[in-house]
Enzyme design. Structure first.
Site, mmCIF file in Angstrom:
data_model
loop_
_atom_site.group_PDB
_atom_site.id
_atom_site.type_symbol
_atom_site.label_atom_id
_atom_site.label_comp_id
_atom_site.label_asym_id
_atom_site.label_seq_id
_atom_site.Cartn_x
_atom_site.Cartn_y
_atom_site.Cartn_z
ATOM 1 N N ALA A 8 -10.071 -6.656 7.508
ATOM 2 C CA ALA A 8 -10.808 -5.565 6.870
ATOM 3 C C ALA A 8 -11.277 -5.966 5.472
ATOM 4 C CB ALA A 8 -9.950 -4.306 6.826
ATOM 5 N N ASP A 9 -10.333 -6.412 4.634
ATOM 6 C CA ASP A 9 -10.708 -6.826 3.286
ATOM 7 C C ASP A 9 -11.532 -8.108 3.312
ATOM 8 O OD1 ASP A 9 -9.688 -4.829 1.517
ATOM 9 O OD2 ASP A 9 -7.674 -5.502 2.004
ATOM 10 N N GLU B 222 -7.464 -12.742 2.981
ATOM 11 C CA GLU B 222 -8.283 -11.545 3.118
ATOM 12 C C GLU B 222 -9.422 -11.504 2.102
ATOM 13 O OE1 GLU B 222 -5.803 -8.096 2.452
ATOM 14 O OE2 GLU B 222 -4.459 -9.228 1.140
ATOM 15 N N HIS C 17 0.809 -1.216 0.000
ATOM 16 C CA HIS C 17 0.000 0.000 0.000
ATOM 17 C C HIS C 17 0.848 1.274 0.000
ATOM 18 C CE1 HIS C 17 -3.925 -1.857 0.389
ATOM 19 N NE2 HIS C 17 -3.456 -2.637 1.333
ATOM 20 N N GLN D 146 -1.335 -14.053 2.935
ATOM 21 C CA GLN D 146 -2.364 -13.234 3.589
ATOM 22 C C GLN D 146 -3.747 -13.685 3.106
ATOM 23 O OE1 GLN D 146 -1.433 -9.156 4.007
ATOM 24 N NE2 GLN D 146 -3.482 -8.548 4.634
#
Length: 263
Positions: free
Chosen positions: A180-181, A155, A48, A153
């Protein structure tokens, strides 16, 4: 030769909780400060954050120089992009949005050499990973897995559904949860009746631990939240991010002037 991956493994094997700090800004002093503060690792967010390779290299060197391991979250499991990151000598790589076993296999292959048991596709040129030739280059080339954690990860709803297959991929060392995702992905599913996010997360914890992999998660900045994550099965986690802590400190400083001129 420095082996931050083995340091983290050793702490987790001993039942210690491994604590990390996330950096998104370019300044390497932040990683050095995290190591000096006592964090076990620095989470360099190259997914990010607008960090280039030179900035990532400085973060990795600063963290390791201060006694902390360096884990880099990359943009994707792309071998051509990854080899330069791997040759900087991080102690682990975190791959975002691992939806299926094919992505996990590609991630592992990108981290391993073609003549090893994984039959990978990494090109040889470790450079800083072997301390510019002053480290144990032969040992590193013979067994790079010893020096590098490969973290997937989870997600997305798809990643959760395929978790058993992902965990079965040889070379996968652990999982980092992206709640979150994952929550957004679950909410976007057309089929009704999906479990709640908290139940899906609990299932991820359970399956990762049952598979004997290292379970990591983002952590809140309070003791109760950290304790709750540990109780669920987290063995490592990220607690604190540079921009958030800076913003928190700025607000706290400005609050000292909130009453000025009101009397």
């Amino acid at each position: 030769m420095w082996n931050g991956a083995e340091r983290l493994r050793g702490k987790m094997r001993a039942g210690e909780f491994v604590k990390g700090f996330a950096v998104t800004l370019a300044e390497p002093a932040l990683s050095e400060m995290a190591g000096a503060a006592g964090y076990d690792f620095v989470f360099v967010d190259a997914e990010h954050a607008p960090l280039d390779r030179q900035e990532i290299c400085r973060h990795v060197a600063a963290a390791q120089g201060a006694g902390a391991a360096a884990l880099v979250r990359v943009r994707a499991a792309e071998p051509a992009m990854l080899k330069a990151i791997l040759d900087l000598g991080p102690d682990g790589v975190i791959f975002p949005f691992v939806h299926d076993a094919a992505t996990a296999r590609r991630a592992v292959a990108a981290c391993t050499y073609p003549d090893g048991p994984a039959r990978g596709m990494r090109g040889q040129g470790p450079q800083r990973a072997v301390r510019w030739g002053f480290g144990d280059e032969a040992g590193y080339l013979a067994d790079p897995d010893k020096y590098l954690l490969k973290i997937m990860q989870i997600e997305s709803c798809q990643g959760w559904r395929n978790l058993d297959e992902i965990l079965a991929v040889p070379g996968v060392d652990g999982v980092y949860l992206g709640p979150a995702d994952l929550g957004r992905s679950l909410a976007a599913q057309p089929a009704p009746g999906l479990p709640l996010l908290k139940d899906v997360c609990a299932d991820v914890y359970r399956k990762v631990r049952a598979a004997g992999k290292w379970m990591g998660a983002p952590l809140p900045q309070d003791a109760a939240g950290v304790a709750a994550a540990r109780a669920q099965g987290a063995q490592w986690g990220v607690c604190g991010i540079d921009t958030a802590l800076l913003a928190q400190g700025m607000r706290a400083c400005l609050a000292n002037f909130a009453q000025e001129g009101k009397e």
